[in-house]
Write a protein that holds these residues in place. Sequence first.
Motif, PDB file in Angstrom:
ATOM      1  N   ILE A   1      64.082  99.837   4.435  1.00 58.80           N
ATOM      2  CA  ILE A   1      62.940 100.159   3.562  1.00 58.80           C
ATOM      3  C   ILE A   1      61.813 100.776   4.384  1.00 58.80           C
ATOM      4  CG2 ILE A   1      61.119  99.183   2.107  1.00 58.80           C
ATOM      5  CD1 ILE A   1      63.138  96.936   1.350  1.00 58.80           C
ATOM      6  N   MET A   2      61.564 100.198   5.552  1.00 61.26           N
ATOM      7  CA  MET A   2      60.427 100.667   6.355  1.00 61.26           C
ATOM      8  C   MET A   2      60.660 102.071   6.915  1.00 61.26           C
ATOM      9  SD  MET A   2      59.595  97.004   8.044  1.00 61.26           S
ATOM     10  CE  MET A   2      58.195  97.325   9.024  1.00 61.26           C
ATOM     11  N   VAL A   3      61.891 102.366   7.276  1.00 60.56           N
ATOM     12  CA  VAL A   3      62.206 103.711   7.767  1.00 60.56           C
ATOM     13  C   VAL A   3      61.987 104.728   6.644  1.00 60.56           C
ATOM     14  CG1 VAL A   3      64.082 105.224   8.497  1.00 60.56           C
ATOM     15  CG2 VAL A   3      63.786 102.999   9.590  1.00 60.56           C
ATOM     16  N   ARG A   4      62.448 104.358   5.461  1.00 60.87           N
ATOM     17  CA  ARG A   4      62.360 105.290   4.344  1.00 60.87           C
ATOM     18  C   ARG A   4      60.927 105.456   3.832  1.00 60.87           C
ATOM     19  NH1 ARG A   4      65.864 102.771   1.622  1.00 60.87           N
ATOM     20  NH2 ARG A   4      64.407 101.826   0.195  1.00 60.87           N
ATOM     21  N   GLU A   5      60.234 104.329   3.698  1.00 66.63           N
ATOM     22  CA  GLU A   5      58.910 104.382   3.060  1.00 66.63           C
ATOM     23  C   GLU A   5      57.797 104.799   4.019  1.00 66.63           C
ATOM     24  OE1 GLU A   5      57.735 103.088  -0.144  1.00 66.63           O
ATOM     25  OE2 GLU A   5      59.800 103.236  -0.823  1.00 66.63           O
ATOM     26  N   PHE A   6      57.904 104.383   5.273  1.00 62.70           N
ATOM     27  CA  PHE A   6      56.740 104.533   6.153  1.00 62.70           C
ATOM     28  C   PHE A   6      56.978 105.481   7.320  1.00 62.70           C
ATOM     29  CE2 PHE A   6      56.466  99.925   4.684  1.00 62.70           C
ATOM     30  CZ  PHE A   6      55.774 100.266   3.537  1.00 62.70           C
ATOM     31  N   LYS A   7      58.032 106.272   7.247  1.00 60.26           N
ATOM     32  CA  LYS A   7      58.264 107.277   8.296  1.00 60.26           C
ATOM     33  C   LYS A   7      58.377 106.658   9.685  1.00 60.26           C
ATOM     34  CE  LYS A   7      56.314 111.778   7.839  1.00 60.26           C
ATOM     35  NZ  LYS A   7      55.111 112.601   7.665  1.00 60.26           N
ATOM     36  N   LEU A   8      58.860 105.428   9.775  1.00 60.28           N
ATOM     37  CA  LEU A   8      59.016 104.818  11.095  1.00 60.28           C
ATOM     38  C   LEU A   8      60.433 105.109  11.580  1.00 60.28           C
ATOM     39  CD1 LEU A   8      57.385 101.401  10.166  1.00 60.28           C
ATOM     40  CD2 LEU A   8      56.458 103.048  11.788  1.00 60.28           C
ATOM     41  N   THR A   9      60.648 105.012  12.905  1.00 60.26           N
ATOM     42  CA  THR A   9      62.013 105.185  13.410  1.00 60.26           C
ATOM     43  C   THR A   9      62.660 103.813  13.549  1.00 60.26           C
ATOM     44  OG1 THR A   9      61.358 104.997  15.719  1.00 60.26           O
ATOM     45  CG2 THR A   9      61.293 107.205  14.758  1.00 60.26           C
ATOM     46  N   GLU A  10      63.986 103.778  13.549  1.00 62.43           N
ATOM     47  CA  GLU A  10      64.705 102.507  13.650  1.00 62.43           C
ATOM     48  C   GLU A  10      64.330 101.761  14.928  1.00 62.43           C
ATOM     49  OE1 GLU A  10      68.640 102.139  12.613  1.00 62.43           O
ATOM     50  OE2 GLU A  10      68.356 103.128  10.675  1.00 62.43           O
ATOM     51  N   ASP A  11      64.133 102.510  15.997  1.00 59.08           N
ATOM     52  CA  ASP A  11      63.811 101.878  17.282  1.00 59.08           C
ATOM     53  C   ASP A  11      62.483 101.134  17.271  1.00 59.08           C
ATOM     54  OD1 ASP A  11      66.106 102.908  18.207  1.00 59.08           O
ATOM     55  OD2 ASP A  11      65.194 104.558  19.350  1.00 59.08           O
TER      56      ASP A  11
ATOM     57  N   ASP B   1      53.711  97.646  -1.040  1.00 51.22           N
ATOM     58  CA  ASP B   1      54.861  98.517  -1.308  1.00 51.22           C
ATOM     59  C   ASP B   1      56.156  97.913  -0.756  1.00 51.22           C
ATOM     60  OD1 ASP B   1      53.301 100.297  -2.622  1.00 51.22           O
ATOM     61  OD2 ASP B   1      53.090 101.685  -0.949  1.00 51.22           O
ATOM     62  N   LEU B   2      56.038  97.327   0.430  1.00 51.03           N
ATOM     63  CA  LEU B   2      57.212  96.694   1.038  1.00 51.03           C
ATOM     64  C   LEU B   2      57.685  95.538   0.148  1.00 51.03           C
ATOM     65  CD1 LEU B   2      59.090  96.516   3.514  1.00 51.03           C
ATOM     66  CD2 LEU B   2      57.404  95.007   4.588  1.00 51.03           C
ATOM     67  N   ALA B   3      56.729  94.737  -0.324  1.00 52.07           N
ATOM     68  CA  ALA B   3      57.069  93.603  -1.187  1.00 52.07           C
ATOM     69  C   ALA B   3      57.740  94.082  -2.479  1.00 52.07           C
ATOM     70  CB  ALA B   3      55.812  92.798  -1.506  1.00 52.07           C
ATOM     71  N   VAL B   4      57.226  95.162  -3.048  1.00 56.32           N
ATOM     72  CA  VAL B   4      57.810  95.697  -4.291  1.00 56.32           C
ATOM     73  C   VAL B   4      59.241  96.169  -4.042  1.00 56.32           C
ATOM     74  CG1 VAL B   4      57.657  97.599  -5.963  1.00 56.32           C
ATOM     75  CG2 VAL B   4      55.603  96.331  -5.328  1.00 56.32           C
ATOM     76  N   SER B   5      59.445  96.863  -2.921  1.00 54.52           N
ATOM     77  CA  SER B   5      60.793  97.351  -2.607  1.00 54.52           C
ATOM     78  C   SER B   5      61.772  96.198  -2.400  1.00 54.52           C
ATOM     79  CB  SER B   5      60.784  98.207  -1.335  1.00 54.52           C
ATOM     80  OG  SER B   5      60.054  99.372  -1.553  1.00 54.52           O
ATOM     81  N   VAL B   6      61.328  95.143  -1.712  1.00 58.71           N
ATOM     82  CA  VAL B   6      62.198  93.987  -1.481  1.00 58.71           C
ATOM     83  C   VAL B   6      62.567  93.359  -2.822  1.00 58.71           C
ATOM     84  CG1 VAL B   6      62.286  91.648  -0.522  1.00 58.71           C
ATOM     85  CG2 VAL B   6      61.358  93.519   0.849  1.00 58.71           C
ATOM     86  N   GLU B   7      61.583  93.277  -3.691  1.00 59.54           N
ATOM     87  CA  GLU B   7      61.857  92.678  -5.000  1.00 59.54           C
ATOM     88  C   GLU B   7      62.870  93.517  -5.785  1.00 59.54           C
ATOM     89  OE1 GLU B   7      58.396  91.836  -7.370  1.00 59.54           O
ATOM     90  OE2 GLU B   7      59.622  91.039  -9.015  1.00 59.54           O
ATOM     91  N   GLU B   8      62.709  94.825  -5.721  1.00 63.73           N
ATOM     92  CA  GLU B   8      63.657  95.700  -6.433  1.00 63.73           C
ATOM     93  C   GLU B   8      65.084  95.549  -5.899  1.00 63.73           C
ATOM     94  OE1 GLU B   8      60.489  99.275  -7.440  1.00 63.73           O
ATOM     95  OE2 GLU B   8      62.073  99.626  -5.962  1.00 63.73           O
ATOM     96  N   LYS B   9      65.187  95.418  -4.569  1.00 62.03           N
ATOM     97  CA  LYS B   9      66.521  95.373  -3.946  1.00 62.03           C
ATOM     98  C   LYS B   9      67.214  94.035  -4.132  1.00 62.03           C
ATOM     99  CE  LYS B   9      66.417  99.317  -1.480  1.00 62.03           C
ATOM    100  NZ  LYS B   9      66.941 100.456  -2.184  1.00 62.03           N
TER     101      LYS B   9
END
Lengths: 256, 83
Positions: B13-23, B43-51
């Motif tokens: 979720i964080m890679v997709r939503e916040f433009k972070l890299t996996e590393d 936003d992270l909380a909402v995504s976790v709830e959806e998943k």
Amino acid sequence: MSATVERWLRIAGTGAAFALFGAASLVVGLLAAPALALVSGDRDRRERRVQRLVHLSFRAFVRFVEAAGVIAVSVRGAERLPDGGPCLVIANHPTLLDYVLVVAHLPQADVVVKRSHWSNPFTGGVVRGAGYVPNDTGEATLEACVARLRAGRTVLLFPEGTRSPRGRLGRFQRGAAHVALAAGVPAVPVTISCEPPGLMRGQPWYDVPERRMQFTLDVDEPIPTPPRPESRGRASRQLTAEYREHFAKRLGLPDA
Amino acid sequence: MSPDEVFALLKGIMVREFKLTEDEIQPGASFEELDLDSIDAVDLAVSVEEKIGFKFDTDDLGHLRTVQDAVDLICARRPKASG
């Protein structure tokens, strides 16, 4: 007139300006705003009236400080500033005076300000009366700004959230971009510069520069907001980077 | 869901939503270091709830400091059977 005498006069003028500002804030916050509340009916009307009073007071105040020889102000592109309607205005924040200078040109503005102003005896009455938005409530701050914009009001935001570090731009928080994205409005950028630098963060009021401070406000074309992004996390990062780039370029700073 | 699976989910979720890299997203990385603000947390909380249907309390969100804190909270609160 010798340079020393001239500087002492400006120190005196600055002190007088601070005293006047404090006194006027008390009059507006404790007397005029409550009086307007009594005669204004609903909240929207009341807040707009108090904001208008703040605007007129600031206009007079800026004229006073200019006449006292403490500062000179020039504004370029003032016609791009709204005189009504939903509009998001964003500005950099080099000095203590920025909010006053911008609001002196905005007849109506909902301003996002620090929470500490609510408990400050000088500013508390004004921020309450004008219905300003405290900047520390995350999602609630965002929603309050979007609601004001939807009601056709103008919102003024300093994306750095506090005064800039000397000669640079601070880190841009993403609140301004979030507001623009959620409300679907562009952001009108006002770039403020002050030469020689003064009234900066951590600088005492009497530490006036060698010469009179020349403020310049450059109002540019609105920065567009992309429509309905898929991820607001990504979109707000992108837009925030664009905002910062605009100000960096305007100020002639190397970006980053 | 095992803690590893929860971590992988958050990372995705964080890679997709916040433009972070996996590393960048290590268990011990703090949300502050990752430059996530309070809106991102929502936003992270909402995504976790959806998943996975896990709902964060608003109070909880303010107390989470690192990615591992979020993993621990989800694993502790989530009924094992529904994983």
